[in-house]
Design a protein around this motif. Structure first.
Motif, mmCIF file in Angstrom:
data_model
loop_
_atom_site.group_PDB
_atom_site.id
_atom_site.type_symbol
_atom_site.label_atom_id
_atom_site.label_comp_id
_atom_site.label_asym_id
_atom_site.label_seq_id
_atom_site.Cartn_x
_atom_site.Cartn_y
_atom_site.Cartn_z
ATOM 1 N N PRO A 330 0.831 -1.217 0.000
ATOM 2 C CA PRO A 330 0.000 0.000 0.000
ATOM 3 C C PRO A 330 0.866 1.268 0.000
ATOM 4 C CG PRO A 330 -0.690 -1.534 1.731
ATOM 5 C CD PRO A 330 0.587 -2.063 1.167
ATOM 6 N N TYR A 331 0.336 2.333 -0.577
ATOM 7 C CA TYR A 331 1.087 3.597 -0.692
ATOM 8 C C TYR A 331 1.716 4.002 0.639
ATOM 9 C CZ TYR A 331 -1.926 3.763 -4.805
ATOM 10 O OH TYR A 331 -2.580 3.450 -5.956
ATOM 11 N N LEU A 332 0.901 4.016 1.683
ATOM 12 C CA LEU A 332 1.390 4.467 2.982
ATOM 13 C C LEU A 332 1.538 3.308 3.969
ATOM 14 C CD1 LEU A 332 -0.528 7.840 3.374
ATOM 15 C CD2 LEU A 332 1.811 7.442 2.598
ATOM 16 N N ALA A 333 1.989 2.151 3.453
ATOM 17 C CA ALA A 333 2.288 0.972 4.258
ATOM 18 C C ALA A 333 1.027 0.264 4.762
ATOM 19 C CB ALA A 333 3.203 1.301 5.439
ATOM 20 N N PHE A 334 0.030 1.033 5.167
ATOM 21 C CA PHE A 334 -1.223 0.459 5.646
ATOM 22 C C PHE A 334 -2.237 0.466 4.501
ATOM 23 C CE2 PHE A 334 1.089 1.786 9.289
ATOM 24 C CZ PHE A 334 0.726 0.946 10.320
ATOM 25 N N GLN A 335 -3.122 -0.505 4.482
ATOM 26 C CA GLN A 335 -4.175 -0.530 3.471
ATOM 27 C C GLN A 335 -4.946 0.791 3.522
ATOM 28 O OE1 GLN A 335 -4.511 -3.115 1.302
ATOM 29 N NE2 GLN A 335 -2.805 -4.182 2.295
ATOM 30 N N PRO A 336 -5.354 1.305 2.349
ATOM 31 C CA PRO A 336 -6.001 2.624 2.312
ATOM 32 C C PRO A 336 -7.151 2.791 3.305
ATOM 33 C CG PRO A 336 -5.536 1.871 0.090
ATOM 34 C CD PRO A 336 -5.158 0.742 0.995
ATOM 35 N N ASP A 337 -7.937 1.727 3.524
ATOM 36 C CA ASP A 337 -9.053 1.877 4.466
ATOM 37 C C ASP A 337 -8.605 1.720 5.922
ATOM 38 O OD1 ASP A 337 -8.512 -0.801 4.472
ATOM 39 O OD2 ASP A 337 -10.557 -1.459 4.041
ATOM 40 N N GLN A 338 -7.312 1.563 6.131
ATOM 41 C CA GLN A 338 -6.789 1.392 7.492
ATOM 42 C C GLN A 338 -5.954 2.586 7.951
ATOM 43 O OE1 GLN A 338 -7.471 -1.133 9.595
ATOM 44 N NE2 GLN A 338 -8.933 -1.828 8.048
ATOM 45 N N ILE A 339 -5.993 3.654 7.162
ATOM 46 C CA ILE A 339 -5.306 4.886 7.570
ATOM 47 C C ILE A 339 -6.163 5.545 8.651
ATOM 48 C CG2 ILE A 339 -4.494 7.163 6.782
ATOM 49 C CD1 ILE A 339 -2.909 4.989 5.458
ATOM 50 N N VAL A 340 -5.535 5.933 9.751
ATOM 51 C CA VAL A 340 -6.264 6.478 10.897
ATOM 52 C C VAL A 340 -5.799 7.903 11.159
ATOM 53 C CG1 VAL A 340 -6.709 6.222 13.355
ATOM 54 C CG2 VAL A 340 -6.498 4.200 11.915
ATOM 55 N N ASN A 341 -6.759 8.791 11.362
ATOM 56 C CA ASN A 341 -6.397 10.194 11.509
ATOM 57 C C ASN A 341 -6.019 10.554 12.947
ATOM 58 O OD1 ASN A 341 -5.839 12.734 10.771
ATOM 59 N ND2 ASN A 341 -7.781 13.118 9.734
ATOM 60 N N LEU A 342 -4.889 9.989 13.416
ATOM 61 C CA LEU A 342 -4.417 10.323 14.763
ATOM 62 C C LEU A 342 -4.065 11.804 14.826
ATOM 63 C CD1 LEU A 342 -2.020 7.296 15.368
ATOM 64 C CD2 LEU A 342 -4.294 7.624 16.334
ATOM 65 N N PRO A 343 -4.319 12.439 15.983
ATOM 66 C CA PRO A 343 -3.993 13.869 16.082
ATOM 67 C C PRO A 343 -2.483 14.111 16.098
ATOM 68 C CG PRO A 343 -4.710 13.028 18.209
ATOM 69 C CD PRO A 343 -4.918 11.924 17.214
ATOM 70 N N ILE A 344 -2.066 15.140 15.410
ATOM 71 C CA ILE A 344 -0.674 15.576 15.517
ATOM 72 C C ILE A 344 -0.620 16.675 16.566
ATOM 73 C CG2 ILE A 344 1.171 16.813 14.315
ATOM 74 C CD1 ILE A 344 0.647 15.068 11.932
ATOM 75 N N LEU A 345 0.243 16.491 17.540
ATOM 76 C CA LEU A 345 0.279 17.386 18.696
ATOM 77 C C LEU A 345 0.889 18.735 18.343
ATOM 78 C CD1 LEU A 345 1.582 14.830 21.353
ATOM 79 C CD2 LEU A 345 -0.778 15.615 21.034
ATOM 80 N N PRO A 346 0.313 19.826 18.855
ATOM 81 C CA PRO A 346 0.998 21.113 18.732
ATOM 82 C C PRO A 346 2.306 21.056 19.523
ATOM 83 C CG PRO A 346 -0.935 21.299 20.153
ATOM 84 C CD PRO A 346 -0.937 19.909 19.605
ATOM 85 N N ILE A 347 3.259 21.896 19.159
ATOM 86 C CA ILE A 347 4.594 21.813 19.750
ATOM 87 C C ILE A 347 4.551 21.975 21.265
ATOM 88 C CG2 ILE A 347 5.152 24.253 19.326
ATOM 89 C CD1 ILE A 347 7.623 21.279 19.037
ATOM 90 N N GLU A 348 3.585 22.735 21.792
ATOM 91 C CA GLU A 348 3.486 22.927 23.245
ATOM 92 C C GLU A 348 3.226 21.610 23.986
ATOM 93 O OE1 GLU A 348 1.731 24.688 21.011
ATOM 94 O OE2 GLU A 348 2.980 26.486 21.127
ATOM 95 N N GLU A 349 2.687 20.636 23.274
ATOM 96 C CA GLU A 349 2.301 19.380 23.927
ATOM 97 C C GLU A 349 3.360 18.285 23.806
ATOM 98 O OE1 GLU A 349 -0.320 19.175 25.786
ATOM 99 O OE2 GLU A 349 -1.071 21.171 25.241
ATOM 100 N N ILE A 350 4.445 18.531 23.073
ATOM 101 C CA ILE A 350 5.440 17.468 22.917
ATOM 102 C C ILE A 350 6.295 17.374 24.176
ATOM 103 C CG2 ILE A 350 5.513 17.911 20.426
ATOM 104 C CD1 ILE A 350 8.714 18.562 22.085
#
Lengths: 437, 437
Positions: A330-350
């Protein structure tokens, strides 16, 4: 099997390299691929250059759309760069049912979602090994070689220009601006170096690695990007005294709260292999839960190293051009229907360790105040170093390394330290990563 | 897609790791593979252990042939090791039309030709990523990621036991025998360490890398193998003074005369990344004509790192189980009819730099005689170091580093040096590789 026909868009550095590698190693590549890979048509605005490089071996045009519309072309190799006409050409090639190979990190990082969706609909391959870390087969390693793993984090030196500059700053004790000039003269940096030195190029590549590692869609606008233009050679030296090297790292981590996605100068323990990657070379460290840390090193740019990745993709396409969708990676390693929209943290939260440098009056009590400020915010100190004031000065540099804390706590601590009467000016802050088990 | 059914032979360290990784990451692995990978049956002579590890999750048997003969098993994972029953089981599985995944380097290095021929006839996959360098996806990198390249040489630290021992000898100044005992206590070395410390295990892995890199058949009997048992910590120290580290390297090179294939202790410039790979870790450097030098680093052994490679192979099998032969990557990177039987050179014909240590009377004229002997054979000297004799001794250690020469010339030179009246005993010789561009 019959040869696979390539339409090549762009015959500059990487395009020329691709043409030459395919020509020089054609026999060896066919022995691997099981069929010939031949360039049928080359498009470039510079027809003179295109004619010179191809030397009559194939058709040459300045109309790139005539290549993506040519029914005899099986696979389009896009080496134009940028996301203007390159995007239109790639989408048109896909619409025409052609496979696509590209080295264009900006295009994938910004428009990958749209491109992959279109490609899936048409059942064609879009391959982009050359988009990250040049000749290092990091996309293949991450997407296939580590497929058994829950990926925990990825950290890489993925921009050769900045690594060259940092290596020179360290070796020669020079300032950023002086080394930049040298890098430009040597061809390691562009006339307008913004994309490299501000970390944008690294962030494009990091977005791609993060998407593949964690199965998330492209969302480049959420990447945190901080370049090396404000880095002082003094801090590189102090870091060294404390056993660290400073590298521009792209870091992406999976945490309970979400995904960290950040490019910035970073202190790394000098014992780590990646801390010893110097000059224009690239290296990516991937930590998987089963395999532990692994590292991939090589040339991250240049005509033939990048061509090596482009042609490897062509070999994959040659094998799987007629395969069923589920037989391909698959393009992004995971099957297209298995892509999950996990939140990307703002820099203040890292979360990160920190190197802090401040100037303070050489009086008793300053350190006690600084440590109290950190302690109040549960930030524990890993190491501390106070330099003697220079002969005609009354202020000294204080350097503090902290254990891991959340960035917003550190922001508060820094504001409080800067507000102390005994400190002068701003606190310099560089993030720090252990990159260990 | 329906799940792919695995029959697992051997539930020891790597088998247990494979079971656990597949279980823990089953969801993530399916999201990548597009179908579930499930263990249907486990065979092990130790039924108690097998029952304990599998905890009722699948059928357990002590009859491995019942697994390879089970019509419901799609792919057999062979983790028994050795080339006795393992070979019979693999060949039987192939005969039954099953795909095979194995971590067995000895089996592939010695019987690969026969196994691949049988597999090709039956149209099944035989995958062996776990056979070389554990969790590092080096087979995939070399076979696919670098497919554009004419491979020039491959050099690797591909045995963790010996790298651990050499790291300890260097760090603590201890003798081989003392460190071996420690390594055995810590579980880094077997009770009978011969396979590791004599370089045989590394040579198995090197044979596989060489076959894939150069498209030659397995011919393990021609590998040159020299272990670390006779290495003195004194030489590690002297090498260090001269800017080198000593590593047990597997080296395979393509030359005009043929293929070099050799495992032996090797001096490497300390600046090279691979010289800084310590402890039980592995690393492989591959030099391709287009990409230049690339390096791959990670854990070369252990339950889960090796399982990482086994499961990556299973994901490949899950995708390509029903694909046409030409859609799969060939066993040895090159199409079966494109394997060429290049000659493997006897050790006398290889070229290398050399570290020489001799004891000689501390009298004028000795050095002149030694340099004359080397000069007469066109061996040029790169560096020389003479140690002062100890207080109660009249002989001193002389250390010489030479530029590259053919081994048989060096053999003659060493014989001539040993015949000098002023030298005492044997000359110690360690080969030296630059591993640069």
């Amino acid at each position: 099997m019959k040869p696979i026909n390539v339409g090549l868009l762009g015959i500059g550095t990487v395009g020329g390299g691709t043409f030459n590698v395919l020509k020089r190693n054609q026999q060896e590549i066919s022995r691997r691929a099981g069929r010939a890979i031949q360039i049928l048509k080359v498009a470039d605005r510079n027809l003179t250059l295109a004619r010179e490089v191809t030397a009559g071996a194939c058709e040459v045009t300045d109309d790139a759309f005539s290549v993506v519309n040519d029914p005899d072309v099986d696979v389009v190799v896009e080496l134009i760069g940028g996301y203007g006409v390159a995007k239109d050409l790639v989408l048109k090639a896909i619409e025409n049912g052609k496979h696509v190979v590209t080295a264009n990190k900006a295009l994938i990082a910004l428009h990958g979602n749209e491109i992959f969706a279109a490609a899936q609909k048409k059942g064609v391959i879009v391959a982009f090994e050359a988009a990250v870390a040049g000749g290092i087969p990091i996309i293949k390693a991450l997407r296939e070689g580590l497929a058994a793993n829950h990926i925990e984090w990825i950290a890489g030196i993925i921009n050769g220009t900045t690594n060259f500059i940092l290596s020179e700053m360290r070796d020669k004790g020079l300032a950023f601006a002086d080394v930049l000039g040298e890098a430009q003269r040597l061809g390691y940096a562009e006339a307008d170096p913004t994309f490299d030195v501000e970390g944008i190029d690294a962030a494009h590549k990091l977005m791609i690695l993060s998407a593949i590692g964690f199965g998330i869609p492209m969302q480049f606008e959420r990447a945190y990007t901080e370049g090396i233009t404000k880095l002082e050679s003094k801090d590189i030296r102090y870091a060294e005294e404390l056993g660290y090297r400073v590298k521009l790292l792209g870091i992406t981590k999976r945490t309970e709260q979400g995904i960290e996605l950040r490019v910035h100068p970073t202190l790394i323990p000098e014992k780590r292999l990646v801390a010893n990657v110097n000059g224009a070379m690239n290296a990516v460290v991937v930590k998987g839960d089963a395999v532990g840390p692994t590292l991939y090193y090589g040339a991250g740019a240049g005509a033939e190293p990048t061509a090596s990745a482009v042609v490897a993709d062509l070999v994959d396409v040659a094998r799987l051009a007629d395969a069923a969708f589920e037989q391909r990676v698959p393009y992004l390693a995971f099957q297209p229907d298995q892509i999950v929209n996990l939140p990307i943290l703002p820099i203040e939260e890292i979360s990160s360790g920190y190197y802090l440098r401040m100037r303070a009056s050489d009086k008793p009590g300053v350190l006690a105040e600084v440590t109290r400020i950190l302690g109040d915010r549960d930030i524990s100190i890993d190491a501390m170093m106070q330099k003697e004031p220079a002969d005609n000065e009354t202020e000294a540099d204080i350097i503090i390394l902290t254990h891991v804390t959340v960035e917003k706590n550190m922001n508060q601590a820094i504001a409080a330290i800067e507000a102390l009467p005994a400190t002068v000016g701003k606190v310099t802050r560089i993030r720090m990563e252990e990159l260990g088990k």
